[in-house]
Design an enzyme around this catalytic site. Sequence first.
Site, PDB file in Angstrom:
ATOM      1  N   HIS A 109     -75.180  49.949  14.988  1.00 13.41           N
ATOM      2  CA  HIS A 109     -75.231  49.618  13.558  1.00 13.41           C
ATOM      3  C   HIS A 109     -76.164  48.419  13.469  1.00 13.41           C
ATOM      4  O   HIS A 109     -75.852  47.368  14.038  1.00 13.41           O
ATOM      5  CB  HIS A 109     -73.853  49.166  13.057  1.00 13.41           C
ATOM      6  CG  HIS A 109     -72.905  50.299  12.825  1.00 13.41           C
ATOM      7  ND1 HIS A 109     -71.644  50.099  12.296  1.00 13.41           N
ATOM      8  CD2 HIS A 109     -73.019  51.631  13.027  1.00 13.41           C
ATOM      9  CE1 HIS A 109     -71.026  51.267  12.191  1.00 13.41           C
ATOM     10  NE2 HIS A 109     -71.834  52.208  12.638  1.00 13.41           N
TER      11      HIS A 109
ATOM     12  N   TYR B 182     -73.206  50.343   0.604  1.00 11.30           N
ATOM     13  CA  TYR B 182     -73.592  51.727   0.897  1.00 11.30           C
ATOM     14  C   TYR B 182     -74.390  52.394  -0.225  1.00 11.30           C
ATOM     15  O   TYR B 182     -74.233  53.582  -0.496  1.00 11.30           O
ATOM     16  CB  TYR B 182     -72.355  52.546   1.283  1.00 11.30           C
ATOM     17  CG  TYR B 182     -71.871  52.161   2.660  1.00 11.30           C
ATOM     18  CD1 TYR B 182     -72.494  52.664   3.797  1.00 11.30           C
ATOM     19  CD2 TYR B 182     -70.843  51.238   2.829  1.00 11.30           C
ATOM     20  CE1 TYR B 182     -72.090  52.289   5.061  1.00 11.30           C
ATOM     21  CE2 TYR B 182     -70.434  50.836   4.098  1.00 11.30           C
ATOM     22  CZ  TYR B 182     -71.064  51.374   5.207  1.00 11.30           C
ATOM     23  OH  TYR B 182     -70.678  50.997   6.462  1.00 11.30           O
TER      24      TYR B 182
ATOM     25  N   HIS C 235     -66.006  50.100  17.370  1.00  8.90           N
ATOM     26  CA  HIS C 235     -66.688  49.154  16.476  1.00  8.90           C
ATOM     27  C   HIS C 235     -66.076  47.776  16.683  1.00  8.90           C
ATOM     28  O   HIS C 235     -64.857  47.643  16.740  1.00  8.90           O
ATOM     29  CB  HIS C 235     -66.485  49.610  15.024  1.00  8.90           C
ATOM     30  CG  HIS C 235     -67.310  48.866  14.029  1.00  8.90           C
ATOM     31  ND1 HIS C 235     -67.008  47.597  13.621  1.00  8.90           N
ATOM     32  CD2 HIS C 235     -68.440  49.218  13.373  1.00  8.90           C
ATOM     33  CE1 HIS C 235     -67.924  47.196  12.738  1.00  8.90           C
ATOM     34  NE2 HIS C 235     -68.806  48.161  12.569  1.00  8.90           N
TER      35      HIS C 235
ATOM     36  N   ASP D 131     -77.358  49.526   8.524  1.00  8.92           N
ATOM     37  CA  ASP D 131     -75.992  49.268   8.066  1.00  8.92           C
ATOM     38  C   ASP D 131     -76.053  48.685   6.667  1.00  8.92           C
ATOM     39  O   ASP D 131     -77.108  48.699   6.032  1.00  8.92           O
ATOM     40  CB  ASP D 131     -75.298  48.350   9.088  1.00  8.92           C
ATOM     41  CG  ASP D 131     -73.791  48.500   9.065  1.00  8.92           C
ATOM     42  OD1 ASP D 131     -73.272  49.287   8.269  1.00  8.92           O
ATOM     43  OD2 ASP D 131     -73.132  47.817   9.863  1.00  8.92           O
ATOM     44  N   HIS D 132     -74.926  48.166   6.218  1.00  2.00           N
ATOM     45  CA  HIS D 132     -74.806  47.654   4.843  1.00  2.00           C
ATOM     46  C   HIS D 132     -76.139  47.239   4.233  1.00  2.00           C
ATOM     47  O   HIS D 132     -76.854  46.406   4.787  1.00  2.00           O
ATOM     48  CB  HIS D 132     -73.930  46.400   4.820  1.00  2.00           C
ATOM     49  CG  HIS D 132     -72.563  46.649   5.337  1.00  2.00           C
ATOM     50  ND1 HIS D 132     -71.603  45.690   5.359  1.00  2.00           N
ATOM     51  CD2 HIS D 132     -72.003  47.766   5.852  1.00  2.00           C
ATOM     52  CE1 HIS D 132     -70.506  46.188   5.877  1.00  2.00           C
ATOM     53  NE2 HIS D 132     -70.714  47.443   6.181  1.00  2.00           N
TER      54      HIS D 132
ATOM     55  N   CYS E 250     -72.367  46.734  16.619  1.00  2.00           N
ATOM     56  CA  CYS E 250     -72.728  46.390  15.243  1.00  2.00           C
ATOM     57  C   CYS E 250     -73.281  44.964  15.234  1.00  2.00           C
ATOM     58  O   CYS E 250     -72.534  44.006  15.457  1.00  2.00           O
ATOM     59  CB  CYS E 250     -71.494  46.520  14.348  1.00  2.00           C
ATOM     60  SG  CYS E 250     -71.813  45.995  12.658  1.00  2.00           S
TER      61      CYS E 250
HETATM   62  C1  DNO Z   1     -68.246  48.909   7.637  1.00  2.51           C
HETATM   63  C2  DNO Z   1     -68.188  49.809   8.791  1.00  2.51           C
HETATM   64  C3  DNO Z   1     -66.788  49.821   9.366  1.00  2.51           C
HETATM   65  C4  DNO Z   1     -66.682  50.868  10.448  1.00  2.51           C
HETATM   66  C5  DNO Z   1     -65.343  50.926  11.108  1.00  2.51           C
HETATM   67  C6  DNO Z   1     -65.389  51.840  12.297  1.00  2.51           C
HETATM   68  O1  DNO Z   1     -69.022  49.128   6.747  1.00  2.51           O
HETATM   69  O2  DNO Z   1     -69.137  49.524   9.727  1.00  2.51           O
HETATM   70  O3  DNO Z   1     -65.892  50.071   8.345  1.00  2.51           O
HETATM   71  O4  DNO Z   1     -66.924  52.124   9.878  1.00  2.51           O
HETATM   72  O5  DNO Z   1     -64.910  49.678  11.521  1.00  2.51           O
HETATM   73  O6  DNO Z   1     -64.112  52.267  12.624  1.00  2.51           O
END
Ligand code: DNO
Length: 356
Positions: free
Chosen positions: A267, A326, A200, A312-313, A238
């Site tokens: 992501h 989340y 990531h 993602d978020h 991401c």
């Molecule tokens: C945030 C996530 C990160 C991710 C880590 C992977 O919401 O995308 O915390 O899980 O960086 O190791």
Amino acid sequence: MKMKLSFRWYGKEDPISLDYIAQIPGMRSVVSAVYDVKPGEVWPEESLREIAEASRRHGLVFDVVESIPVHEDIKLGRGDVEHLLEVYCENIRRCARHGVRCVTYNFMPVFDWTRTQLDHLAADGSTSLVMYWDQMKDLDPLVDDIDLPGWDASYTKEEIRELITAYAALGEEGLWRNLKRFLEKVIPVAESCGVRMAIHPDDPPYPIFGLPRIITNEQNLDRLLSLVDSPANALCLCTGSLGCAAFNDIPLMVRKYARMGRIAFMHIRNVKIMEDGSFEERAHLSSCGSLDMLEVVRALAENGFEGYVRPDHGRMIFGEKGKPGYGLYDRALGATYLNGLFEACERMCAPDGQKQ
Ligand code: DNO
């Protein structure tokens, strides 16, 4: 569809149940981890079996882990690194035995993502995570007692100071050296058990408080991939983490690494970059932020992307209360939007190289 749609699930404690996740159209994979074991310790197989079985009962597949955390001593190259690397490899083998095909991790010193506020109120009444430079600029963790949201509360202020000083002495090249050692040990093990390691990027992708950050831009991603040239040494690309810095051209990077076959996990989320470099997390739709989501998905589809994708978020909307980023609703909307983009692009895009 070719891409594999997935959703992060924090296990039995997660207020978002697998029942709900399974109701999101097109949902295939569960992204989870063993959360009650400290970095540097072996994950009980029973815990992995439980996640896999619960997923199966809901018609889902547990095949992505996010994350197996990398112990700070591995990143710092101190203490019993060999033992910690052995434990890491053993965790990969155990995950693989329970059906996992992709393991996410990061190599960020001390802190994972950094934000200044987790519930910033937007004009439409939704809240989201933001990072405002005017709230950051005067902070010095070596002097001030900083408590930024999302920072690991298990460290004392003293421990944080010690770690920050150690990383400052290590510097970027030292961190690269330790990442190379990590990959040289871990990637052959992942290869042998059919797992792809997905790193990531640093979030945000530039130094904060003088901590070295290396998974930040195209040049550095090239360097990372060449450290061990194997499909198992792959990216968790991401869009929001790399894309909150204007110097990263996200569709271009997605196209390049998808063509190379080195993206294991996407992501996908949108961010709005402000004039001073601050940023706000926004709804997934292109017009809500700075990133062109259609171009991102088109770049994947044109390269026949078959890896994992997760919304993602999300923002907090519809009055939902929960873990910042989340909740259920906005991530479900994000998943639906991504389904639409992928359906259109996968049908309409001939793979790169086969165009008329
Ligand atoms: C945030 C996530 C990160 C991710 C880590 C992977 O919401 O995308 O915390 O899980 O960086 O190791």
